[in-house]
Design a protein around this motif. Structure first.
Motif, PDB file in Angstrom:
ATOM      1  N   LEU A 187     -34.117  37.407  31.535  1.00  0.00           N
ATOM      2  CA  LEU A 187     -34.075  35.951  31.701  1.00  0.00           C
ATOM      3  C   LEU A 187     -34.003  35.577  33.177  1.00  0.00           C
ATOM      4  O   LEU A 187     -34.672  34.641  33.625  1.00  0.00           O
ATOM      5  CB  LEU A 187     -32.875  35.354  30.954  1.00  0.00           C
ATOM      6  CG  LEU A 187     -33.007  35.256  29.443  1.00  0.00           C
ATOM      7  CD1 LEU A 187     -31.667  34.879  28.818  1.00  0.00           C
ATOM      8  CD2 LEU A 187     -34.071  34.253  29.058  1.00  0.00           C
ATOM      9  N   ALA A 188     -33.202  36.310  33.942  1.00  0.00           N
ATOM     10  CA  ALA A 188     -33.077  36.035  35.370  1.00  0.00           C
ATOM     11  C   ALA A 188     -34.414  36.244  36.079  1.00  0.00           C
ATOM     12  O   ALA A 188     -34.776  35.466  36.974  1.00  0.00           O
ATOM     13  CB  ALA A 188     -31.993  36.910  35.988  1.00  0.00           C
ATOM     14  N   ALA A 189     -35.152  37.260  35.690  1.00  0.00           N
ATOM     15  CA  ALA A 189     -36.468  37.508  36.297  1.00  0.00           C
ATOM     16  C   ALA A 189     -37.428  36.371  35.975  1.00  0.00           C
ATOM     17  O   ALA A 189     -38.168  35.899  36.849  1.00  0.00           O
ATOM     18  CB  ALA A 189     -37.036  38.840  35.800  1.00  0.00           C
ATOM     19  N   MET A 190     -37.387  35.913  34.742  1.00  0.00           N
ATOM     20  CA  MET A 190     -38.246  34.785  34.348  1.00  0.00           C
ATOM     21  C   MET A 190     -37.861  33.524  35.123  1.00  0.00           C
ATOM     22  O   MET A 190     -38.727  32.786  35.575  1.00  0.00           O
ATOM     23  CB  MET A 190     -38.146  34.520  32.853  1.00  0.00           C
ATOM     24  CG  MET A 190     -38.635  35.643  31.984  1.00  0.00           C
ATOM     25  SD  MET A 190     -40.322  35.552  31.433  1.00  0.00           S
ATOM     26  CE  MET A 190     -40.683  33.898  31.099  1.00  0.00           C
ATOM     27  N   ARG A 191     -36.572  33.297  35.272  1.00  0.00           N
ATOM     28  CA  ARG A 191     -36.110  32.121  36.042  1.00  0.00           C
ATOM     29  C   ARG A 191     -36.575  32.214  37.491  1.00  0.00           C
ATOM     30  O   ARG A 191     -36.950  31.211  38.085  1.00  0.00           O
ATOM     31  CB  ARG A 191     -34.591  32.027  35.994  1.00  0.00           C
ATOM     32  CG  ARG A 191     -34.055  31.435  34.735  1.00  0.00           C
ATOM     33  CD  ARG A 191     -32.543  31.160  34.872  1.00  0.00           C
ATOM     34  NE  ARG A 191     -31.946  31.302  33.573  1.00  0.00           N
ATOM     35  CZ  ARG A 191     -31.143  32.292  33.179  1.00  0.00           C
ATOM     36  NH1 ARG A 191     -30.803  33.247  34.027  1.00  0.00           N
ATOM     37  NH2 ARG A 191     -30.657  32.324  31.962  1.00  0.00           N
TER      38      ARG A 191
END
Length: 160
Positions: free
Chosen positions: A141-145
């Protein structure tokens, strides 16, 4: 003979029309990013993008691809120059064992291709079909954000 366009390159392959796309990618084209996980379309390790949509390549017969382009993890970047999403996965240390990651990246890329700045809810819903048994979901999720924030900065002309 079947013609496939994979990562922008046209290939003429000799395969049984019912052969799963995954087998053609791995065995004939030597593109080993997509993994065989369950063979049932339940884990997502084999996810690639066909046309504009993420698909389980273990279930899709090569004959069903038609004229739609196929994108695999190898088409997003290289070891020397990873694509933006690949770099974000590296930055956020989103891979642990690495088995699911190519499929996760491809499913994530399909969302980012359609929605440049998806919400957390959209990301979670879109990634739902893919499993990560190591539990790096929060890093994914952090990478997508990270990519979504970069896309937002670009679309606003760099203004925060």
């Amino acid at each position: 003979m079947t013609t496939l366009t994979v990562n922008g390159v046209q290939h003429t392959i000799d395969a049984d029309p019912s052969s799963p796309l995954l087998y053609v990618l791995r065995n004939q084209l030597q593109l080993n990013g997509a993994k065989f996980g369950c063979g049932l379309g339940q884990c997502g390790a084999c996810t690639v993008i066909v046309g504009d949509n993420p698909v389980f390549s273990c279930l899709l017969p090569v004959s069903a691809v038609g004229g739609r382009p196929v994108r695999t993890i190898e088409g997003l970047g290289t070891v020397e120059k990873p694509g933006p999403l690949q770099q974000a996965f590296i930055n956020q240390q989103a891979a642990q064992c690495g088995y699911c990651i190519a499929g996760m990246v491809m499913r994530a890329q399909a969302l980012l291709d359609k929605v440049a700045t998806p919400s957390d809810e959209q990301i979670r819903e879109h990634l739902q079909p893919n499993l990560c048994r190591c539990g790096t979901h929060m890093r994914i999720l952090a990478a997508m954000r990270e990519v979504a924030e970069s896309n937002a900065a670009v679309s606003s002309g760099g203004k925060s």
